[in-house]
Design an enzyme around this catalytic site. Structure first.
Site, mmCIF file in Angstrom:
data_model
loop_
_atom_site.group_PDB
_atom_site.id
_atom_site.type_symbol
_atom_site.label_atom_id
_atom_site.label_comp_id
_atom_site.label_asym_id
_atom_site.label_seq_id
_atom_site.Cartn_x
_atom_site.Cartn_y
_atom_site.Cartn_z
ATOM 1 N N GLU A 473 0.845 -1.193 0.000
ATOM 2 C CA GLU A 473 0.000 0.000 0.000
ATOM 3 C C GLU A 473 0.885 1.249 0.000
ATOM 4 O O GLU A 473 1.508 1.584 1.005
ATOM 5 C CB GLU A 473 -0.893 -0.043 1.254
ATOM 6 C CG GLU A 473 -1.818 1.132 1.406
ATOM 7 C CD GLU A 473 -2.524 1.124 2.762
ATOM 8 O OE1 GLU A 473 -3.014 2.185 3.158
ATOM 9 O OE2 GLU A 473 -2.567 0.056 3.427
ATOM 10 N N ASP A 546 -1.782 -1.766 5.601
ATOM 11 C CA ASP A 546 -1.676 -1.319 6.990
ATOM 12 C C ASP A 546 -2.667 -2.057 7.890
ATOM 13 O O ASP A 546 -3.732 -2.494 7.444
ATOM 14 C CB ASP A 546 -1.946 0.195 7.087
ATOM 15 C CG ASP A 546 -0.849 1.005 6.396
ATOM 16 O OD1 ASP A 546 0.223 0.438 6.148
ATOM 17 O OD2 ASP A 546 -1.085 2.197 6.114
ATOM 18 N N ASP A 548 -4.989 -1.261 9.812
ATOM 19 C CA ASP A 548 -6.056 -0.367 10.268
ATOM 20 C C ASP A 548 -7.276 -0.589 9.385
ATOM 21 O O ASP A 548 -7.279 -1.452 8.509
ATOM 22 C CB ASP A 548 -5.592 1.099 10.238
ATOM 23 C CG ASP A 548 -5.134 1.536 8.844
ATOM 24 O OD1 ASP A 548 -5.386 0.791 7.874
ATOM 25 O OD2 ASP A 548 -4.520 2.617 8.732
ATOM 26 N N ASP A 550 -8.588 1.289 7.028
ATOM 27 C CA ASP A 550 -8.329 1.555 5.613
ATOM 28 C C ASP A 550 -7.566 0.396 4.972
ATOM 29 O O ASP A 550 -7.832 0.011 3.827
ATOM 30 C CB ASP A 550 -7.525 2.855 5.448
ATOM 31 C CG ASP A 550 -8.409 4.087 5.614
ATOM 32 O OD1 ASP A 550 -9.627 3.942 5.406
ATOM 33 O OD2 ASP A 550 -7.896 5.162 5.953
#
Length: 694
Positions: A473, A546, A548, A550
């Site tokens: 990402e 990541d 998280d 997102d």
């Protein structure tokens, strides 16, 4: 078979001996498949009665002793004497090959039983067969042992057994009267025990196959009730099927993707002539030209996916290997849609390319049924229809019905017709693009230049099984990952944030999206129907986003791309998600002893580690580092936790049930907002953040 047969049965047994000697010729095989074929020979006789308008109920009973019973409330097998043989109708049906009520078109207009061998073959391959017929106010009964009529001396008539002493008839067969019935009550009950001398040791009735085909038959004969009563378990279990919607309802049941069109019905009738031998009044077979009618009824719909499900039937007999009716359907549909694309070439931007069958079939779910007298099948298993004239009739019906649909002035019809043309042209463009990709996407060698994206940091090894592609990402994570990777075996491809939602987008949009196209190009095995797993350039594809919300969203979008266009990668277990840590705890050791680093992957794990350190009176650096993304790690930390094969954790993305996975992807990523909103509202309290990407 034993040698003590009476002379009067020699002709019968000579015929049935051929069945016992070459069972594969009649039932295909002697394993579970052949055993199920025998069962369907019996059931289809009852279904033919229902198809002719006699009886609306059929029950199939699986007994604990391995026998099966089929009951119907149709007209009942004839019990009067057949003049040519001098035998009762029941004995003729069960002992004479090529005998029955389905020759000459007198009793059945369209039937699945054509060869007159179904009941007699089942009888020849049964250790015991009992038949009871309700007809004329009486219940008639007869029993057979490996094809020979006679009487079993059952100790308990309520629990018949094939091991009971059997006495064959010597002078004359007897159709026994064992009871009375109310006026107007008719029907047949057949119970048989498969002969273990014929069938292989592991052969058994497949309940799931039985349920599947019973459901299928209930769809094909609207209003017919089919009950499967399973008495083999600890508790009796009954499954019932009855559908009024016919093949339209069948298509809805078969379809696994979201609908692009409504279910369309294509109906029509065609006529043809064929020359068949007919027995005249003097007993001679004369070639006679007969006029035949063929009824065609097709239900179809296109969906948003690209999987094809086409089922074909002749007089409700399944033809899994197709035949002339399916060839006619393919031919008629392809020819018509080619004409439509040519007429709308400017709007569709189709160019000079021609549609192929795969373009038209992508996302299509169809049920093709034809009814005609005495169809020609290739063999008794009836898996392929051979009647030549049916091809042109079906093609003509498809072309006419589709033309009427496309010429309709109704708003829905016009909109759906346009969507179908858009879809087939998009599939055509996708196929052409995929072919071009495939030709240029083989792993580069020293003599050829690479057409791979410039942002790909490829690995050096040509060993596909040992190579890995990390989809990372963002460029910030790429910089760190380049230093952290094993460049011999690990390749890196950065993507910019959230890619296209391929569950909603068309194939053309997907191929036009730079990120999706780059992923497909780098993997190098094509996409959709043309995907070739053996051409994939990497043994593992690892999504590294990541830790998280997102990152979970990006992972879900990437998985949607793989699920829709590179599904074999998931099915073969070659798609993984990296598991980066959330926290880094540095434990301070006294003296010159180096500090210890502990990585944790959830809040609960962190609290457990801290509690353990307090118990051991160990100090740790405060504040504890909380990683917001991969870019916050240095190369050593990223290598140790996420990329080094010796220490990392990977989560394999599996798909045990493609249909369930499809429904989840459609719920989370599809066009229909209402179910997704309902899911979010209902599940917000119970859904753990750790499960968002599952």
């Amino acid at each position: 078979m034993s040698s003590d047969y009476s002379a009067r049965h020699l002709s019968v047994l000579e015929g049935l001996e051929a069945v016992r000697k070459r069972p594969g010729m009649y039932i295909g095989s002697t394993d579970s498949r052949g055993l199920m074929h025998c069962l369907w020979e019996v059931i289809d006789n009852s279904v033919d009665e229902a198809l002719a308008g006699h009886g609306t109920e059929i029950a199939i009973v699986m007994h604990p002793d391995g026998s099966v019973e089929v009951r119907d409330k149709a007209r009942g097998i004839p019990v009067d004497v057949e003049p040519k043989t001098g035998l009762s109708g029941v004995e003729v049906v069960f002992t004479k090959l090529h005998a029955g009520g389905k020759f000459g078109g007198g009793s059945y207009a369209a039937s699945g039983g054509l060869h007159g061998v179904g009941a007699s073959v089942v009888n020849a391959l049964s250790e015991r067969l009992d038949v009871e017929v309700d007809r004329g106010g009486k219940t008639w009964a007869m029993s057979f042992h490996r094809g020979e009529p006679g009487i079993f001396a059952d100790a308990d008539p309520k629990n018949p057994s094939p091991d009971a002493t059997f006495t064959p008839f010597e002078k004359k067969s007897e159709l026994r009267v064992i009871g009375k019935t109310a006026k107007g009550v008719t029907g047949t009950r057949i119970r048989y025990w498969a002969d273990r001398q014929i069938f292989t040791k592991g052969a058994g009735f497949q309940v799931e196959d039985l349920l599947s085909r019973a459901r299928q038959t209930a769809f094909l004969v609207p209003g017919l009730a089919l009950d499967i009563i399973d008495l083999t378990g600890e508790e009796p279990h009954t499954t019932s099927f009855q559908f009024e919607g016919g093949i339209s309802e069948f298509v809805e049941h078969l379809a696994t993707d979201a609908p692009l069109t409504d279910t369309w019905r294509l109906n029509g009738t065609g006529h043809f002539t064929e020359t068949v031998p007919v027995l005249n009044e003097h007993g001679a077979m004369l070639p006679t030209e007969l006029q035949r009618d063929c009824e065609v009824d097709i239900a179809l719909r296109w969906g948003t996916g690209y999987d094809t499900v086409v089922k074909s039937f002749v007089n409700i007999i399944a033809t899994p290997k197709g035949g002339t009716h399916q060839l006619g359907f393919d031919q008629g549909l392809l020819k018509f849609l080619r004409q439509q694309v040519e007429l709308n070439a400017r709007r569709l931007k189709a160019g000079n390319d021609k549609l192929e069958k795969d373009d038209v079939m992508a996302g299509l779910t169809a049920v093709i049924t034809v009814r005609l007298p005495e169809p020609q099948f290739e063999g008794q298993t009836k898996e392929v229809l051979g009647t030549p004239a049916v091809r042109a009739i079906v093609a003509n019906v498809v072309a006419k019905s589709m033309a009427a649909r496309f010429a309709s002035t109704k708003r829905d019809d016009k909109a759906q017709s346009a969507l179908v043309l858009d879809k087939v042209v998009a599939e055509m463009k996708s196929r052409i693009s995929a072919r071009a990709h495939k030709e240029t996407q083989r792993r580069k060698n020293a003599l050829e230049s690479s057409s791979l994206p410039a942002k790909l940091a490829d690995c050096r090894s040509n060993d596909v099984a040992n190579s890995e592609l990390f989809i990372v990402e963002g460029d910030s994570a790429l910089g760190t990952a380049k230093v952290a990777r094993d460049s011999e075996h690990q390749a890196l491809l950065p993507i910019r944030g959230k890619i296209l939602n391929t569950q909603k987008a068309s194939v053309a949009d997907m191929l036009g999206n730079a990120e999706c196209a780059a992923i497909i190009q780098v993997i190098g095995a094509g996409s959709g129907r043309s995907f070739d797993l053996s051409a994939a350039r990497y043994g593992k594809v690892i999504i590294m986003s990541d830790a998280d919300v997102d990152g979970a969203h990006i992972r879900t979008l990437l998985l949607t791309l793989f699920f829709r266009y590179m599904r074999p990668m998931i099915e073969e277990g070659r798609v993984y998600a990296a598991v980066p840590p959330l926290h880094r705890v540095v434990v301070m050791n006294p003296g010159s002893k180096p500090n210890e680093t502990i990585y944790t992957y959830s809040e609960a794990e962190l609290q457990g580690v801290l509690a353990g350190l307090k118990k051991q009176n160990k100090r740790y650096q405060d504040p504890i580092q909380r990683y917001k993304g991969l870019g916050e790690m240095d190369a050593d930390q990223l290598a140790t936790t996420t990329m080094d094969r010796r220490h990392r954790t990977l989560r394999r993305m599996s798909m045990n049930d493609a249909e369930n996975a499809g429904r989840v992807f459609e719920l989370l990523m599809g066009n229909d907002v209402a179910p997704r909103k309902e899911f979010i509202v209902d599940s917000s309290e119970t859904l753990s953040r750790d499960r968002i990407d599952v």
